[in-house]
Motif scaffolding. Structure first.
Motif, short mmCIF file in Angstrom:
data_model
loop_
_atom_site.label_atom_id
_atom_site.label_comp_id
_atom_site.label_asym_id
_atom_site.label_seq_id
_atom_site.Cartn_x
_atom_site.Cartn_y
_atom_site.Cartn_z
N LEU A 6 0.84 -1.19 0.00
CA LEU A 6 0.00 0.00 0.00
C LEU A 6 0.88 1.24 0.00
N CYS A 7 0.29 2.36 -0.41
CA CYS A 7 1.03 3.62 -0.49
C CYS A 7 0.08 4.76 -0.14
N CYS A 8 0.54 5.71 0.67
CA CYS A 8 -0.27 6.87 1.01
C CYS A 8 0.11 8.03 0.09
N THR A 9 -0.58 9.17 0.23
CA THR A 9 -0.28 10.32 -0.62
C THR A 9 1.09 10.90 -0.29
N GLY A 10 1.65 10.59 0.87
CA GLY A 10 3.00 11.02 1.23
C GLY A 10 4.06 10.08 0.67
N TRP A 17 -2.14 -7.06 5.54
CA TRP A 17 -2.80 -8.34 5.25
C TRP A 17 -4.31 -8.16 5.35
N PHE A 18 -5.02 -8.81 4.44
CA PHE A 18 -6.48 -8.73 4.42
C PHE A 18 -7.04 -10.12 4.16
N ALA A 19 -8.27 -10.33 4.60
CA ALA A 19 -8.92 -11.62 4.38
C ALA A 19 -9.17 -11.85 2.90
N SER A 20 -9.41 -10.77 2.14
CA SER A 20 -9.68 -10.89 0.71
C SER A 20 -9.56 -9.51 0.08
N SER A 21 -9.63 -9.45 -1.24
CA SER A 21 -9.63 -8.16 -1.93
C SER A 21 -10.85 -7.34 -1.53
N GLU A 22 -11.97 -8.03 -1.34
CA GLU A 22 -13.20 -7.35 -0.94
C GLU A 22 -13.05 -6.74 0.45
N SER A 23 -12.36 -7.44 1.34
CA SER A 23 -12.13 -6.91 2.69
C SER A 23 -11.30 -5.64 2.63
N PHE A 24 -10.26 -5.64 1.76
CA PHE A 24 -9.46 -4.42 1.58
C PHE A 24 -10.34 -3.28 1.08
N ALA A 25 -11.13 -3.54 0.03
CA ALA A 25 -11.98 -2.50 -0.57
C ALA A 25 -12.96 -1.95 0.46
N ASP A 26 -13.57 -2.83 1.25
CA ASP A 26 -14.53 -2.40 2.27
C ASP A 26 -13.85 -1.51 3.32
N GLN A 27 -12.69 -1.94 3.83
CA GLN A 27 -11.99 -1.16 4.84
C GLN A 27 -11.48 0.16 4.28
N GLN A 28 -11.08 0.16 3.00
CA GLN A 28 -10.60 1.39 2.37
C GLN A 28 -11.73 2.40 2.26
N VAL A 29 -12.90 1.97 1.80
CA VAL A 29 -14.06 2.85 1.66
C VAL A 29 -14.48 3.42 3.01
N ARG A 30 -14.38 2.61 4.05
CA ARG A 30 -14.79 3.05 5.39
C ARG A 30 -13.70 3.85 6.11
N LEU A 32 -10.78 2.84 7.22
CA LEU A 32 -10.19 2.09 8.34
C LEU A 32 -8.71 1.78 8.14
N ILE A 33 -8.18 2.13 6.98
CA ILE A 33 -6.77 1.85 6.70
C ILE A 33 -6.03 3.18 6.72
N GLY A 39 -0.13 8.48 9.22
CA GLY A 39 -1.53 8.46 9.60
C GLY A 39 -2.49 8.81 8.48
N ASP A 40 -2.02 9.07 7.27
CA ASP A 40 -2.85 9.43 6.13
C ASP A 40 -3.80 8.29 5.80
N ALA A 41 -5.10 8.58 5.71
CA ALA A 41 -6.09 7.55 5.40
C ALA A 41 -6.35 7.44 3.90
N ASP A 42 -5.72 8.28 3.10
CA ASP A 42 -5.86 8.18 1.64
C ASP A 42 -4.82 7.19 1.14
N VAL A 43 -5.17 5.91 1.25
CA VAL A 43 -4.25 4.81 0.96
C VAL A 43 -4.74 4.05 -0.26
N LYS A 44 -3.82 3.75 -1.15
CA LYS A 44 -4.12 3.01 -2.37
C LYS A 44 -3.19 1.80 -2.47
N LYS A 45 -3.57 0.84 -3.31
CA LYS A 45 -2.68 -0.29 -3.58
C LYS A 45 -1.50 0.23 -4.39
N ALA A 46 -0.31 -0.19 -4.01
CA ALA A 46 0.90 0.16 -4.75
C ALA A 46 1.17 -0.93 -5.78
#
Length: 154
Positions: A6-10, A17-30, A32-33, A39-46
């Protein structure tokens, strides 16, 4: 379980680690990552290089040494610097958090469900308890620098 780089805007890179790709997407939208460095919450897959094993009849070629000036690569000095920053941030946060010991999973779940005031906490959880928290979308992460529980100090 699946691991993502993962990579933040900085431009801080880290893995999670995530249970699945869907778990990552759900936590990202909410939201939680968050980046463990800033501490930046704007996190994307690198971008990740696939881990493909070499054929057994071919020699393994060692990668070229990394340069500190090369973006996305690391050197021993850069690794030491990042680890020192993580340790410093953890040392800054621990005095502001409350030790809950073996009740960590219950305390985190109570805060998540609104049964307890949100607070910074740290404590201990079994691997199964930690997995159950992740499965339920409850933000929790291990301390990257080990600490001794307060009741274990002389």
């Amino acid at each position: 379980m699946i691991v993502f780089d993962l990579c933040c805007t900085g431009d801080h890179r880290f893995e999670a680690w995530f249970a699945s790709s869907e778990s990552f997407a759900d936590q990202q939208v909410r939201g939680l990552i968050a980046c463990p460095v800033c501490g930046d919450a704007d996190v994307k897959k690198a971008v990740m290089a696939p881990r493909v094993g070499a054929k057994s009849n071919q020699a393994v070629v060692a990668p070229a040494p990394a340069s500190a000036e090369t973006p996305g690569e690391s050197s021993p000095e850069l690794v030491r610097k990042v680890l020192a920053e993580i340790a410093a941030k953890q040392a800054e946060m621990l005095p502001r958090s409350r030790w809950v010991g073996r009740d960590f999973a219950d305390a985190a779940r109570a805060m998540h469900e609104g049964r307890a005031a949100e607070d910074l906490i740290h404590g201990q959880a079994s691997p199964d308890e930690a997995q159950a928290l992740r499965d339920d979308g409850i933000a929790a992460m291990p301390l990257l620098v080990p600490i001794a529980p307060p009741d274990a100090l002389n």
